[in-house]
Motif scaffolding. Sequence first.
Motif, PDB file in Angstrom:
ATOM      1  N   ALA A   1      11.512   8.488  -5.843  1.00  0.00           N
ATOM      2  CA  ALA A   1      12.807   7.066  -6.691  1.00  0.00           C
ATOM      3  C   ALA A   1      12.736   5.734  -5.395  1.00  0.00           C
ATOM      4  O   ALA A   1      12.771   4.801  -6.568  1.00  0.00           O
ATOM      5  CB  ALA A   1      14.245   7.866  -5.707  1.00  0.00           C
ATOM      6  N   ILE A   2      13.263   6.016  -3.793  1.00  0.00           N
ATOM      7  CA  ILE A   2      12.773   4.321  -3.502  1.00  0.00           C
ATOM      8  C   ILE A   2      11.372   3.843  -4.881  1.00  0.00           C
ATOM      9  O   ILE A   2      11.419   2.504  -5.032  1.00  0.00           O
ATOM     10  CB  ILE A   2      12.420   4.350  -2.466  1.00  0.00           C
ATOM     11  N   TRP A   3      10.299   4.532  -4.264  1.00  0.00           N
ATOM     12  CA  TRP A   3       9.254   4.060  -4.710  1.00  0.00           C
ATOM     13  C   TRP A   3       9.459   3.652  -6.148  1.00  0.00           C
ATOM     14  O   TRP A   3       8.510   2.603  -6.738  1.00  0.00           O
ATOM     15  CB  TRP A   3       7.809   4.935  -4.794  1.00  0.00           C
ATOM     16  N   PHE A   4       9.607   3.745  -7.300  1.00  0.00           N
ATOM     17  CA  PHE A   4       9.675   4.210  -8.110  1.00  0.00           C
ATOM     18  C   PHE A   4      10.670   2.842  -8.671  1.00  0.00           C
ATOM     19  O   PHE A   4      10.244   2.164  -9.755  1.00  0.00           O
ATOM     20  CB  PHE A   4      10.664   4.952  -9.475  1.00  0.00           C
ATOM     21  N   TYR A   5      12.254   2.585  -7.863  1.00  0.00           N
ATOM     22  CA  TYR A   5      12.923   1.475  -7.669  1.00  0.00           C
ATOM     23  C   TYR A   5      11.804   0.417  -7.759  1.00  0.00           C
ATOM     24  O   TYR A   5      12.305  -0.701  -8.304  1.00  0.00           O
ATOM     25  CB  TYR A   5      14.029   1.179  -7.278  1.00  0.00           C
ATOM     26  N   ILE A   6      11.560   0.854  -6.516  1.00  0.00           N
ATOM     27  CA  ILE A   6      10.155  -1.216  -6.204  1.00  0.00           C
ATOM     28  C   ILE A   6       9.488  -1.518  -6.859  1.00  0.00           C
ATOM     29  O   ILE A   6       9.372  -2.975  -7.747  1.00  0.00           O
ATOM     30  CB  ILE A   6       9.125  -0.441  -4.673  1.00  0.00           C
ATOM     31  N   ALA A   7       8.829  -0.085  -7.682  1.00  0.00           N
ATOM     32  CA  ALA A   7       7.451  -0.365  -8.879  1.00  0.00           C
ATOM     33  C   ALA A   7       8.330  -1.537 -10.215  1.00  0.00           C
ATOM     34  O   ALA A   7       7.643  -2.166 -10.621  1.00  0.00           O
ATOM     35  CB  ALA A   7       7.012   0.819  -9.494  1.00  0.00           C
ATOM     36  N   SER A   8       9.994  -0.988 -10.080  1.00  0.00           N
ATOM     37  CA  SER A   8      10.465  -1.300 -11.518  1.00  0.00           C
ATOM     38  C   SER A   8      10.587  -3.125 -11.267  1.00  0.00           C
ATOM     39  O   SER A   8      10.210  -3.625 -11.943  1.00  0.00           O
ATOM     40  CB  SER A   8      11.455  -0.358 -11.830  1.00  0.00           C
ATOM     41  N   ILE A   9      11.477  -3.452 -10.063  1.00  0.00           N
ATOM     42  CA  ILE A   9      11.739  -4.356  -9.557  1.00  0.00           C
ATOM     43  C   ILE A   9      10.665  -5.145  -9.260  1.00  0.00           C
ATOM     44  O   ILE A   9      10.773  -6.404 -10.096  1.00  0.00           O
ATOM     45  CB  ILE A   9      12.521  -4.514  -8.378  1.00  0.00           C
TER      46      ILE A   9
ATOM     47  N   LEU B   1       6.415   2.437   5.164  1.00  0.00           N
ATOM     48  CA  LEU B   1       5.859   0.920   5.208  1.00  0.00           C
ATOM     49  C   LEU B   1       6.114   0.104   4.337  1.00  0.00           C
ATOM     50  O   LEU B   1       5.276   0.221   2.660  1.00  0.00           O
ATOM     51  CB  LEU B   1       4.445   0.896   5.924  1.00  0.00           C
ATOM     52  N   PRO B   2       7.522  -0.030   3.910  1.00  0.00           N
ATOM     53  CA  PRO B   2       7.730  -0.499   2.175  1.00  0.00           C
ATOM     54  C   PRO B   2       7.148  -2.031   1.487  1.00  0.00           C
ATOM     55  O   PRO B   2       6.815  -2.057   1.179  1.00  0.00           O
ATOM     56  CB  PRO B   2       9.161  -0.952   2.014  1.00  0.00           C
ATOM     57  N   ALA B   3       6.926  -2.709   3.025  1.00  0.00           N
ATOM     58  CA  ALA B   3       6.419  -3.988   2.401  1.00  0.00           C
ATOM     59  C   ALA B   3       4.591  -3.599   1.675  1.00  0.00           C
ATOM     60  O   ALA B   3       4.423  -3.902   0.793  1.00  0.00           O
ATOM     61  CB  ALA B   3       6.071  -5.230   3.855  1.00  0.00           C
ATOM     62  N   ARG B   4       3.924  -2.928   3.164  1.00  0.00           N
ATOM     63  CA  ARG B   4       2.504  -2.371   2.427  1.00  0.00           C
ATOM     64  C   ARG B   4       2.671  -1.549   0.781  1.00  0.00           C
ATOM     65  O   ARG B   4       2.168  -1.862   0.661  1.00  0.00           O
ATOM     66  CB  ARG B   4       1.766  -1.787   3.851  1.00  0.00           C
ATOM     67  N   PHE B   5       3.241  -0.560   0.998  1.00  0.00           N
ATOM     68  CA  PHE B   5       3.701   0.004  -0.273  1.00  0.00           C
ATOM     69  C   PHE B   5       4.002  -0.862  -1.572  1.00  0.00           C
ATOM     70  O   PHE B   5       3.320  -0.913  -2.364  1.00  0.00           O
ATOM     71  CB  PHE B   5       5.177   0.730  -0.267  1.00  0.00           C
ATOM     72  N   THR B   6       4.570  -2.262  -1.194  1.00  0.00           N
ATOM     73  CA  THR B   6       5.253  -2.878  -2.644  1.00  0.00           C
ATOM     74  C   THR B   6       3.568  -3.712  -2.437  1.00  0.00           C
ATOM     75  O   THR B   6       3.268  -4.353  -3.798  1.00  0.00           O
ATOM     76  CB  THR B   6       6.473  -3.914  -1.763  1.00  0.00           C
ATOM     77  N   VAL B   7       2.905  -4.213  -1.791  1.00  0.00           N
ATOM     78  CA  VAL B   7       2.040  -5.393  -1.911  1.00  0.00           C
ATOM     79  C   VAL B   7       0.812  -4.712  -2.970  1.00  0.00           C
ATOM     80  O   VAL B   7       0.359  -4.080  -3.575  1.00  0.00           O
ATOM     81  CB  VAL B   7       0.798  -5.938  -0.407  1.00  0.00           C
ATOM     82  N   PHE B   8       0.959  -3.186  -2.420  1.00  0.00           N
ATOM     83  CA  PHE B   8      -0.532  -2.115  -3.503  1.00  0.00           C
ATOM     84  C   PHE B   8      -0.109  -2.358  -4.785  1.00  0.00           C
ATOM     85  O   PHE B   8      -0.313  -1.874  -5.391  1.00  0.00           O
ATOM     86  CB  PHE B   8      -0.529  -1.284  -2.848  1.00  0.00           C
ATOM     87  N   VAL B   9       1.136  -1.647  -4.575  1.00  0.00           N
ATOM     88  CA  VAL B   9       2.255  -1.543  -5.936  1.00  0.00           C
ATOM     89  C   VAL B   9       2.102  -3.391  -6.649  1.00  0.00           C
ATOM     90  O   VAL B   9       1.475  -3.364  -8.318  1.00  0.00           O
ATOM     91  CB  VAL B   9       3.413  -1.375  -6.159  1.00  0.00           C
TER      92      VAL B   9
END
Lengths: 61, 767
Positions: free
Chosen positions: B166-174, B524-532
């Motif tokens: 669920a947090i991945w989807f929130y990150i992608a949306s933001i 690793l949220p920062a890396r995850f966000t970068v890939f998104v």
Amino acid sequence: MSLTDIMSHADLSLYPKVSLVLFLAVFAAVAWRVSRRDAAEDAHDANLPLSGADRSAGADL
Amino acid sequence: MSAPQAPAGALERFSYDDAPVRAFLLATIVWGVVGMLVGLIVAIQLADPSFNLLPELSFGRLRPLHTNAVIFAFAGNAFFTGCYYSMQRLLKAQTFSKAMSWFHFWGWQAIIASAAITLPLGFTQGKEYAELEWPIDIAITVVWVVFAINVFGTIKNRRERHLYVAIWFYIASIVTVAILHIFNNLVVPAGLFKSYSIYAGVQDAFMQWWYGHNAVAFFLTTPFLGLMYYFLPKAADRPVFSYKLSILHFWSLVFIYIWAGPHHLHYTALPEWAATLGMLFSVMLWMPSWGGMINGLLTLRGAWSKVTTDPVLKFFVVAITFYGMSTFEGPLMSIKTVNALSHYTDWTIAHVHGGALGWVGFMTFGMAYWLMPRLFRTELWSPKLAEAHFWIGTFGILLYIVAIYAAGLTQGLMWRAFDSTGRLAYPDFVETVTPLIPFYWARAVGGSLYIVGALFCLLNLVMTWMSAPKSTGPEVFEAPPMAPLVIPAEHPSPWRKGRPAVTEPFFNLGRFAEAGWHRLWEALPARFTVFVVISVVVASLFEIIPTFLIKSNVPTITSVQPYTPLELYGRDIYIAEGCYNCHSQMVRPLVAETERYGEYSKPGEFVYDYPFQWGSRRIGPDLHRVGGKYSDLWHLEHLEAPAKVTPDSIMPAYGHLSTQAVDFEGIQARVDAMAMLNVPYGEAIKRAPEMAREQADQVAQRLAADIAPGDEAKRAEAFERYRDKDVVALIAYLQRLGTDISKPPPPKTTAPGATDARSKQTEGGAK
């Protein structure tokens, strides 16, 4: 020669088909990869919403 | 890698900040009722145009208010409600900053209130779902950045190492909404409440639907999928059916959705390769979307018996079913041949409302009913009322969409019908409108039922809140601190040792197959966000760069010239009145359209259209070739009283345009802003007001001559009455539409000082 010239001379008629093949290949690779994940780890992750993290310790601050 | 456990005794005590969650929930339901009521008003206005009571409350101005209210106020607040509640629980941490949460809440409500004021006043950019003017857009950016800091700060302070899906989807949306909002709203201001998009014509259309489609994807889909992946398992008391499938669902949507926007522009002046690309990626969306739907429905395995008794699960099941329906129908409608029929008709409206009322609405209501007892620590005030809400809402959706599917198919087929002599069977556009009126009334009844259900929810919310215990402090929770990051070990392949370097890629492929790296990203949220971000930006650039750089995408037409200052002002009236909500300006190269409207639209005809006005729905006829088709007097009478000129017309009357004065002096700022966009305005840069007055006099003289052909005194009176009125500017604009293509190329000296590159890349006059 500018980037505009390069792009303007490129034949993009195959662009959608190439993209389709590339992305289907990536999709298949990701699907295959995901299918090999550790089942125990997945079970732990899937249970995160149901874990005790949102259950009260029974006292107010 | 197994989940690390903290030693006993290392538990930390903390509480969650649910006060903003309660406020967001109340705002969700209140704004939802308001937005839906505005929707009901515009639905009734289509069935009976006499309900267009005031200029500020006419269809063209209220329809954007409806869409903005239900998207950004209802769905937006619902997302924030669920995000703030679930994020804290999934991360085992209080929200990063209480002050930021409240700034986010009040900032967002202020933005909604400003939209509710400015849109009826006609302050709009004229781009669907991006209507709000630039000061409000800046406020949205600020509030969104605060929201993002609050979310990522909470992620940083978390006690659970692993980020749940669920947090991945929130990150992608933001992150994606931020990118879309900024790049589609780049404008040159021409005043506090007026601006011009920096993109024109084909490019603007591409950017708008890159934004518009992905607003659906990343504001109405991915946030609600995040909510689904949290609240559905909670309500069913079962883990998600397949975590593997959720990973596939997430990355496929993030990769694929961003490409699909051009399917909104089939058979338009957009390059063919872009439209085909959009179609193919839309069809590909079938797979992940249905994967997500199946994952949601099968999460109820072993819990289906609960569905019969629990209204929360009822809402969720119908919501996920509508998600499946909408994501089946969307790709279907993106296929060009299907789109040729569905586009510009109510079929699109039915499709949208299946998703909006069924998926977004029912996910929100299900979440709301699940949250109420937990947020207020009391029983739901009336489960029976929630049950009644479910049934009345479901019936309302079905009545709404069935009626509007019928309306869409009816009108689409009538537009393309030919008689036995090869002529259009329904040559007058209004003939294709009157059969829809019964469907529009049925839609209004269905929508009313849905609103009654929403009012039940509001009543339940208020009464549950009022029955909450008065003096309870925040609950205390316990969890160990975040475990240290565990990096998966290297693949210990005995075959690797001593092998030449050239074989290394094969061993790396083996590591890829182990999937340990993805689990590492999930911690690793920062890396995850970068890939998104990379996924979204790369996909966008693959379409945007060719669209903007390839010269042949927009072959220049020598005879196409900038709008005169008065026409530009008239165009701004057209935008302010929301005419684009009912009229397209895009004749597609289809026989039924060229027969009805004339020559199909060319990309080069829109190079000075900041913003483009191609539209997405034909409640009235296309206007791209309306220039010169009727007299000025016809337009005047039609604008003042449409039904007198076209019996059965459902167009609102625009009599106020005949009394409102043109702001001649204000035209200079508009021309200057256009000049900043490299539009070759020549002498208009120095004397736009005078030029506008001269042309207004010409239009008024023609009007006066037609109004009183043999009466000098009456003619003079009519001239004085209209020479400085808005209606003259709008008529000047309408008479210009689509006419340049048939004019001879102007001599090179007509625009002294012009430096516009577009006039140098000529390919001759129009053919």
